[in-house]
Design an enzyme around this catalytic site. Structure first.
Site, PDB file in Angstrom:
ATOM      1  N   ASP A   1       9.337   7.020   7.230  1.00  0.00           N
ATOM      2  CA  ASP A   1       9.086   5.878   7.999  1.00  0.00           C
ATOM      3  C   ASP A   1      10.433   5.358   8.596  1.00  0.00           C
ATOM      4  O   ASP A   1      11.384   5.043   8.092  1.00  0.00           O
ATOM      5  CB  ASP A   1       8.604   4.512   7.231  1.00  0.00           C
ATOM      6  CG  ASP A   1       8.034   3.364   8.045  1.00  0.00           C
ATOM      7  OD1 ASP A   1       8.271   3.490   9.449  1.00  0.00           O
ATOM      8  OD2 ASP A   1       7.227   2.493   7.510  1.00  0.00           O
TER       9      ASP A   1
ATOM     10  N   HIS B   1       0.330  -0.845  10.243  1.00  0.00           N
ATOM     11  CA  HIS B   1       1.622  -0.522  10.402  1.00  0.00           C
ATOM     12  C   HIS B   1       1.498   1.209  10.463  1.00  0.00           C
ATOM     13  O   HIS B   1       0.503   1.818   9.628  1.00  0.00           O
ATOM     14  CB  HIS B   1       2.310  -0.814   9.047  1.00  0.00           C
ATOM     15  CG  HIS B   1       3.887  -0.245   9.091  1.00  0.00           C
ATOM     16  ND1 HIS B   1       4.501  -0.275  10.322  1.00  0.00           N
ATOM     17  CD2 HIS B   1       4.570   0.514   8.171  1.00  0.00           C
ATOM     18  CE1 HIS B   1       5.799   0.283   9.842  1.00  0.00           C
ATOM     19  NE2 HIS B   1       5.798   0.755   8.828  1.00  0.00           N
TER      20      HIS B   1
ATOM     21  N   GLU C   1     -10.423   1.743  -4.506  1.00  0.00           N
ATOM     22  CA  GLU C   1     -10.046   0.247  -4.954  1.00  0.00           C
ATOM     23  C   GLU C   1     -11.098  -0.204  -6.016  1.00  0.00           C
ATOM     24  O   GLU C   1     -12.331   0.119  -5.989  1.00  0.00           O
ATOM     25  CB  GLU C   1     -10.253  -0.608  -3.706  1.00  0.00           C
ATOM     26  CG  GLU C   1      -9.078  -0.701  -2.810  1.00  0.00           C
ATOM     27  CD  GLU C   1      -7.809  -1.244  -3.350  1.00  0.00           C
ATOM     28  OE1 GLU C   1      -7.724  -1.872  -4.641  1.00  0.00           O
ATOM     29  OE2 GLU C   1      -6.871  -1.376  -2.899  1.00  0.00           O
TER      30      GLU C   1
ATOM     31  N   ASN D   1      -0.990  -0.714  -1.672  1.00  0.00           N
ATOM     32  CA  ASN D   1      -1.923  -1.121  -2.730  1.00  0.00           C
ATOM     33  C   ASN D   1      -1.085  -2.486  -3.631  1.00  0.00           C
ATOM     34  O   ASN D   1      -1.470  -2.507  -4.669  1.00  0.00           O
ATOM     35  CB  ASN D   1      -1.901   0.011  -3.955  1.00  0.00           C
ATOM     36  CG  ASN D   1      -3.028  -0.184  -4.838  1.00  0.00           C
ATOM     37  OD1 ASN D   1      -4.120  -0.678  -4.472  1.00  0.00           O
ATOM     38  ND2 ASN D   1      -3.204   0.589  -5.650  1.00  0.00           N
TER      39      ASN D   1
ATOM     40  N   CYS E   1       6.384  -0.269  15.592  1.00  0.00           N
ATOM     41  CA  CYS E   1       6.151   0.986  14.760  1.00  0.00           C
ATOM     42  C   CYS E   1       5.499   2.038  15.052  1.00  0.00           C
ATOM     43  O   CYS E   1       5.779   3.299  14.689  1.00  0.00           O
ATOM     44  CB  CYS E   1       5.294   0.330  13.546  1.00  0.00           C
ATOM     45  SG  CYS E   1       3.629  -0.127  13.788  1.00  0.00           S
TER      46      CYS E   1
ATOM     47  N   ASP F   1      -1.011  -6.364  -4.599  1.00  0.00           N
ATOM     48  CA  ASP F   1      -2.081  -7.447  -4.759  1.00  0.00           C
ATOM     49  C   ASP F   1      -1.584  -8.464  -3.889  1.00  0.00           C
ATOM     50  O   ASP F   1      -0.244  -8.799  -3.907  1.00  0.00           O
ATOM     51  CB  ASP F   1      -2.169  -7.797  -6.447  1.00  0.00           C
ATOM     52  CG  ASP F   1      -2.838  -6.742  -7.318  1.00  0.00           C
ATOM     53  OD1 ASP F   1      -3.510  -5.857  -6.769  1.00  0.00           O
ATOM     54  OD2 ASP F   1      -2.920  -6.989  -8.389  1.00  0.00           O
TER      55      ASP F   1
ATOM     56  N   GLU G   1      -7.228   3.061 -10.385  1.00  0.00           N
ATOM     57  CA  GLU G   1      -6.444   2.299  -9.205  1.00  0.00           C
ATOM     58  C   GLU G   1      -5.774   1.376  -9.958  1.00  0.00           C
ATOM     59  O   GLU G   1      -4.373   1.167  -9.759  1.00  0.00           O
ATOM     60  CB  GLU G   1      -7.271   1.848  -8.025  1.00  0.00           C
ATOM     61  CG  GLU G   1      -6.668   1.117  -7.050  1.00  0.00           C
ATOM     62  CD  GLU G   1      -6.445  -0.318  -7.312  1.00  0.00           C
ATOM     63  OE1 GLU G   1      -5.624  -1.198  -6.775  1.00  0.00           O
ATOM     64  OE2 GLU G   1      -7.140  -0.889  -8.197  1.00  0.00           O
TER      65      GLU G   1
END
Length: 757
Positions: free
Chosen positions: A414, A391, A513, A454, A324, A456, A518
């Site tokens: 990316d 990454h 966070e 972000n 990467c 979970d 958020e």
């Protein structure tokens, strides 16, 4: 004779140009050719074009392009930015009077079928007017002066002109009189680039300090490591090298983007994210993550982009190998070379969400043991959710006229081939603002990037009575996207941990966070995706009355021992029995295990309100032979409470630190003179270092070079001296890397200021 494929033809021209750049007799040949043309036209009564001087050096300065080596080394190469004016001198075989006696036309053509209406051709007639009259998005020309047989004119390039290599031709006839038309086609390569200095260009970046960094800086950093222990790895972007622009154009030509669409930074940047990997169109780099690199070069052993770009240009084959940070660093080189403001961005604890659930799912059986493989959520390629230590991708700056107002600015692209988008391995541009707001309905690839920063982490346990066979145990909302870094504008700082030139841009991607903003962002995104709604709507069922903490370590010097320690506290009024499994493994940066270093299990018996610790000792002899790229070690502790459904997992990531290489400048650094340097380091391990190799790179100071070294004694000192031969005054950074069979990836960097003689 069969027709030559346009891509092959362009590649042939570029590789030939690269060889011409190395020749010293070019100027003499061109001067001789012009003398022959002037002699041939001397007796003609009809006007003839003897020559056109495109003034590459003069125009380059006015277009912020003077750093491109093509301009320095070629008189038949013009590097310009759209939206600007450039000057050229036309020499005729008779006195120049373009307003009254001769009519001159200029043709600028781009692509296989140039067309004025599609914006791929500019047709200009020199009428004698002395002002630019047309708007910024159109071609225009004015007459500056006439002197003898020469006329100086200026040409305006449209601000939306396609980016690439344009062809140019000039024609002259008698004005208002019949006569012979004289047309000359020139071999001159006219590179037209994006223009972040022009407010009408889609890449316009208003702050000069940001343009100096994100367009002009030829050396920078790629941040690597694991949260919170990060370090900046120096990288030579080298976007002004004479091999880079031709390689960029070859990639664009192979991308399939139509010529008339290459003025759109949105489409161009998306295409580049596809072309830097080789998965679809035999692009720049082959990706590989298994540690087997014998038929190429290990990704960790690249120092910069120049060698990769030149290898691709010469061989026309995808270069082996990249990961990467190599993909991102090369994409950064390409974007900056083309004039798109670009920066390299590292996301620590980066999620790879395979099913657009906006969650990373971990599974446990009924006894609380983690299940290594589960087919509940995998993508079509069989890849499961994962969290990479880090990454790396890119931010590019541009307007987004294809989106509602307010979604321009920084956009994520990316080049690492992870998931397909519109059938190809490409990603972005995804607006920062769309990611922050959870606007997964806005193109391109916002859901995937949002999950990377972000998502979970959701833990599931087998349950025959639950829908789908699993119940949700617990959710961690702050385990992903722990820190997002880039290099800030300004000088490159020396290497090390927590260096001064790192910029924390985490909150550019998401609200802090745990804040309401958020949670609103991620839940808003989840409501727009069916799979995510199912995950986020299910309640957690875990009873948690034992708290756990794993000892955190920054790094250890190579050769040192360390321990893995877990502390457990029973906060309940009942006895708790905890099954503990500790493992320590070397890791690839993707979070995938390379080799198990050590494992132990045990049981902790806790009375009410009691606290206990458990440790596992790891010795140098345990881990030395099992390290892989980046020297990362991950310690994982899994705790299952027998009396409840609580299952806890903790991890600690550390990096084995190797000594930095010292670079000393031993004398004056003067252009065109030998600059003596010394490179050295102390061998930190009690082993003889064999098959030693030193790699050096420094745009403006030297071209990439590899030097073979003698064996280095156990605990001995490596010392190597050589000369640099910089051709001009420059503030450059020399980057070095040492590799051997026993000790790899030692690096160092040194800023060197070269003055005029």
């Amino acid at each position: 004779m069969p027709a030559v494929d346009p891509v092959t033809d362009l590649a042939n021209r570029f590789t030939n140009d690269l060889e011409v750049c190395r020749r010293e007799d070019l100027d003499f040949e061109i001067a001789s050719e012009l003398n022959e043309i002037a002699s041939a036209f001397a007796g003609s009564k009809d006007p003839k074009i003897v020559s056109v001087d495109f003034q590459p050096a003069y125009n380059a300065v006015n277009h912020h392009c003077e750093m491109y080596e093509l301009v320095e080394r070629r008189t038949d190469c013009l590097v310009l930015r759209r939206g600007g004016l450039f000057s050229l001198d036309i020499e005729l075989n008779q006195r120049a009077a373009l307003a009254t006696e001769q009519q001159v036309k200029l043709y600028f053509s781009f692509g296989p079928r140039p067309n004025v209406e599609k914006g791929t051709q500019g047709l200009l007639v020199v009428t004698g007017k002395t002002k630019i009259e047309k708007t910024h998005d159109d071609w225009d020309v004015k007459l500056v002066k006439e002197s003898g047989r020469k006329a100086t004119i200026e040409v305006q390039i449209p601000t939306d002109a396609p980016v690439g290599v344009w062809k140019v031709a000039a024609e002259v006839t008698r004005r208002n009189q019949p006569g012979e038309r004289h047309l000359r086609r020139f071999d001159t390569h006219v590179y037209i680039l994006f223009n972040p200095w022009n407010e009408h260009d889609g890449t316009y970046l208003p702050e000069e300090k940001m343009r100096e960094e994100y367009v002009l800086a030829a050396v920078g950093k790629v941040f690597v490591g694991s949260y919170p222990h990060t370090r900046g790895r120096h990288w030579a972007f080298g976007q002004f090298d004479d091999a880079v622009l031709p390689a960029c154009m070859l990639l664009l030509e192979k991308s399939g983007v139509l010529a008339e669409a290459r003025g759109d930074p949105v489409r161009v940047s998306r295409a580049l994210s596809k072309m830097v990997n080789s998965n679809d169109d035999a692009g720049l780099l082959v990706g590989k993550w298994d540690g087997e690199y014998e038929d190429g070069r290990a990704p960790a052993k690249w120092l910069g982009s120049i060698e990769i770009m030149e290898t691709y240009l010469r061989t026309r084959q995808s270069v082996k190998y990249g990961q990467c940070w190599v993909f991102a660093a090369c994409l950064n080189t390409i974007c900056r070379a083309l004039g798109i403001p670009c920066r390299v961005v590292t996301n620590f604890a980066s999620a790879h969400d395979t099913n657009v659930s906006l969650s990373i799912d971990e599974y446990f059986d009924e006894d609380g043991d983690q299940i290594e493989a589960n087919d509940r959520y995998v993508n079509p390629a069989g890849i499961r959710d994962s969290i990479w230590n880090f990454h790396v991708w890119n931010d590019v700056w541009m307007a987004r006229p294809d989106l509602p107002d307010g979604f321009g600015g920084w956009q994520v692209i990316d080049a690492t081939p992870q998931e397909t988008s519109d059938g190809s391995y490409q990603c972005g541009p995804a607006s920062h603002e769309a990611i922050r707001q959870g606007r997964v309905d806005l193109k391109y690839d916002v859901p995937f990037v949002l999950a990377e920063v972000n998502a979970d982490v959701v833990r599931w346990q087998e349950d025959d009575h639950a829908e789908g066979g699993f119940k949700k145990l617990a959710t961690q909302t702050s385990s992903v996207g722990r820190l997002i870094l880039t290099k800030e504008p300004g000088p490159v700082a020396p290497g090390g941990f927590f260096e001064s030139d790192r910029e924390d841009i985490t909150w550019d991607y998401k609200p802090p966070e745990g804040t309401r903003a958020e949670r609103v962002s991620i839940l808003s995104a989840a409501r727009r995706t069916r799979t995510a709604r199912q995950v986020f709507d299910m309640p957690s069922e875990a009873k948690e009355d034992v708290s756990f903490k794993i000892e955190d370590r920054d790094q250890i010097p190579i050769g040192d021992d360390f321990s893995v320690t877990i502390t457990a506290t029973n906060t309940s009024s009942e006895v708790r029995t905890i099954n503990v499994v500790m493992t320590c493994a070397s890791m690839y940066y993707t979070g995938a295990k390379a080799h198990t270093i050590k494992r132990t299990d045990g049981e902790m018996h806790l009375e009410p309100n009691e606290t206990k610790t458990m440790s596992m000792e790891v010795y140098y002899s345990d881990y030395y032979s099992k390290l892989v790229d980046h020297d990362l070690i991950k310690s994982i502790v899994i705790c299952n409470v027998q009396e409840t459904t609580q299952c806890w997992g903790g991890e600690d990531n550390l990096e084995v630190h190797k000594p930095d290489i010292t670079i000393e400048v031993l004398g004056p650094a003067v252009a065109t003179k030998a600059v003596p340097i010394r490179v050295s380091f102390d061998n930190p391990i009690p082993l003889l270092l064999k098959e030693c190799q030193l790699k050096l790179d420094g745009p403006g100071l030297m071209r990439p070079k590899t030097v073979e070294l003698e064996n280095i004694a156990p605990k001995g000192k490596m010392k190597f001296e050589m000369n640099l031969y910089p051709k001009k005054a420059v503030e450059g950074t020399l980057i070095v890397q040492f590799n051997s069979k026993q000790l790899c990836n030692l690096t160092g960097a040194k800023k060197i200021v070269v003055t005029d003689a």
